[in-house]
Design an enzyme around this catalytic site. Sequence first.
Site, PDB file in Angstrom:
ATOM      1  N   TRP A 183       2.221   1.737  10.457  1.00  0.00           N
ATOM      2  CA  TRP A 183       2.961   1.152   9.326  1.00  0.00           C
ATOM      3  C   TRP A 183       4.351   1.744   9.217  1.00  0.00           C
ATOM      4  CZ3 TRP A 183       1.788  -3.421   8.132  1.00  0.00           C
ATOM      5  CH2 TRP A 183       0.466  -3.855   8.194  1.00  0.00           C
ATOM      6  N   ASP A 203       5.608   4.177   0.886  1.00  0.00           N
ATOM      7  CA  ASP A 203       4.661   3.074   1.035  1.00  0.00           C
ATOM      8  C   ASP A 203       3.268   3.633   0.742  1.00  0.00           C
ATOM      9  OD1 ASP A 203       2.915   1.102   1.836  1.00  0.00           O
ATOM     10  OD2 ASP A 203       3.791   0.823   3.838  1.00  0.00           O
ATOM     11  N   LYS A 236      -5.318  -3.697  -0.868  1.00  0.00           N
ATOM     12  CA  LYS A 236      -6.131  -2.578  -0.405  1.00  0.00           C
ATOM     13  C   LYS A 236      -6.873  -1.958  -1.590  1.00  0.00           C
ATOM     14  CE  LYS A 236      -3.823  -3.443   3.409  1.00  0.00           C
ATOM     15  NZ  LYS A 236      -2.589  -2.839   3.763  1.00  0.00           N
TER      16      LYS A 236
HETATM   17  C1  LIG Z   1      -1.482  -3.382   4.696  1.00  0.00           C
HETATM   18  C2  LIG Z   1      -0.288  -2.481   4.722  1.00  0.00           C
HETATM   19  C3  LIG Z   1       1.018  -2.991   4.777  1.00  0.00           C
HETATM   20  C4  LIG Z   1       1.309  -4.463   4.889  1.00  0.00           C
HETATM   21  O1  LIG Z   1       1.079  -5.112   3.721  1.00  0.00           O
HETATM   22  P1  LIG Z   1       1.306  -6.696   3.615  1.00  0.00           P
HETATM   23  O2  LIG Z   1       0.951  -6.956   2.203  1.00  0.00           O
HETATM   24  O3  LIG Z   1       0.406  -7.343   4.619  1.00  0.00           O
HETATM   25  O4  LIG Z   1       2.730  -6.970   3.907  1.00  0.00           O
HETATM   26  C5  LIG Z   1       2.063  -2.087   4.780  1.00  0.00           C
HETATM   27  N1  LIG Z   1       1.852  -0.774   4.712  1.00  0.00           N
HETATM   28  C6  LIG Z   1       0.618  -0.244   4.650  1.00  0.00           C
HETATM   29  C7  LIG Z   1       0.444   1.231   4.570  1.00  0.00           C
HETATM   30  C8  LIG Z   1      -0.495  -1.082   4.657  1.00  0.00           C
HETATM   31  O5  LIG Z   1      -1.729  -0.559   4.595  1.00  0.00           O
END
Ligand SMILES: *Cc1c(COP(=O)(O)O)cnc(C)c1O
Length: 359
Positions: free
Chosen positions: A101, A171, A195
């Site tokens: 990521w 993030d 998530k």
């Molecule tokens: C799933 C995830 C993303 C991507 O998220 P989207 O909503 O699909 O754009 C980005 N960063 C992390 C850490 C993730 O787990």
Amino acid sequence: MRIFNFSAGPAVLPEQVLQRAAAEMLDWHGSGMSVMEMSHRGKEFISIADKAEADLRTLMSIPDNYKVLFLQGGAMAENALIPMNLLGDKTAADYVNTGEWSKKSIKEAKKYCTVNIAASAEDRKFTYVPPQSTWKLNPQAAYVHICTNETIGGVEYHWAPDTGDVPVVADMSSHILSRSVDVSRYGVIYGGAQKNIGPAGVTLVIVREDLLGRALPITPSAFNWKEQAEADSMLNTPPTYAIYIAGLVFEWLHEQGGIAAIESRNIEKAALLYDYLDQSDFYSNPVDKADRSRMNIPFRLKDDFLDEAFLKGAREHGMVQLKGHRAVGGMRASIYNAMPIEGVRTLVAYMKDFEKRHG
Ligand SMILES: *Cc1c(COP(=O)(O)O)cnc(C)c1O
């Protein structure tokens, strides 16, 4: 019959939340409407959105000088929107690379600014978090970006960086609300909801007020944090139903005793699985112990050719989505807030039995 769903995302939601949404589907609180059918500017939906924000603020103890935005586009869109919203008159940003990521964030940011890789864990296949003493920060950077939980590699920060006047942008998509976080240590916290918050479609951005107003002129208005903050995230139609479900999840978290209570349960759940992995010669997890994720736990079997039999047997025992991401292979158990401890116990019991038969 509900199964144990170990998906990395979209992921398991609390059963009580789904039941409540079902009960309120046709007629929300006597309004005669489903939440899906409501005007986002009507008093009913405004009350839902206000309560969701208030509940999130108390859960995370978000200080008053931070705005909470409910946007669209997912974390992936934010990867581009972060430089767009934060560069101001600067041209560079720092990124710490801890895995898949982080790499996506870096790739996107390079379209808008000069990216300095302050530190990278690629030398050891992304199995650790580089300690801050090794970071080579650029004092001219507009911000320092980190991914505090690498969903694919299973690597988590258990500490917050200190980068002085340069704001940290984190993030937190896959571990937000799983542990207590001192929001004041960050300039921006963001994440997709699917998530640990709710359904796909809503993106959370928590931003310190003094960082608003630095957007590049090309930034789309719907993604301009300042404009959205001034409009209470309703410059355009927000993802209303996803916000409603997220709000129910926040209420559920309060009922569970808040973040401290959920965190101790998450520690217990993760320990169950890691303790078993560590005493076994049949299974392995490659991540440094101090940097292991409590939410996403990748593991390998002794022989990859057993993977298919493992997954098939797991399905037969009511457990799905245990296949690891193709970038790392093997297995991965995502055990977010809504995964009951019985799910982890069932998994460990199955793993023991599988080891006995194939080890
Ligand atoms: C799933 C995830 C993303 C991507 O998220 P989207 O909503 O699909 O754009 C980005 N960063 C992390 C850490 C993730 O787990």
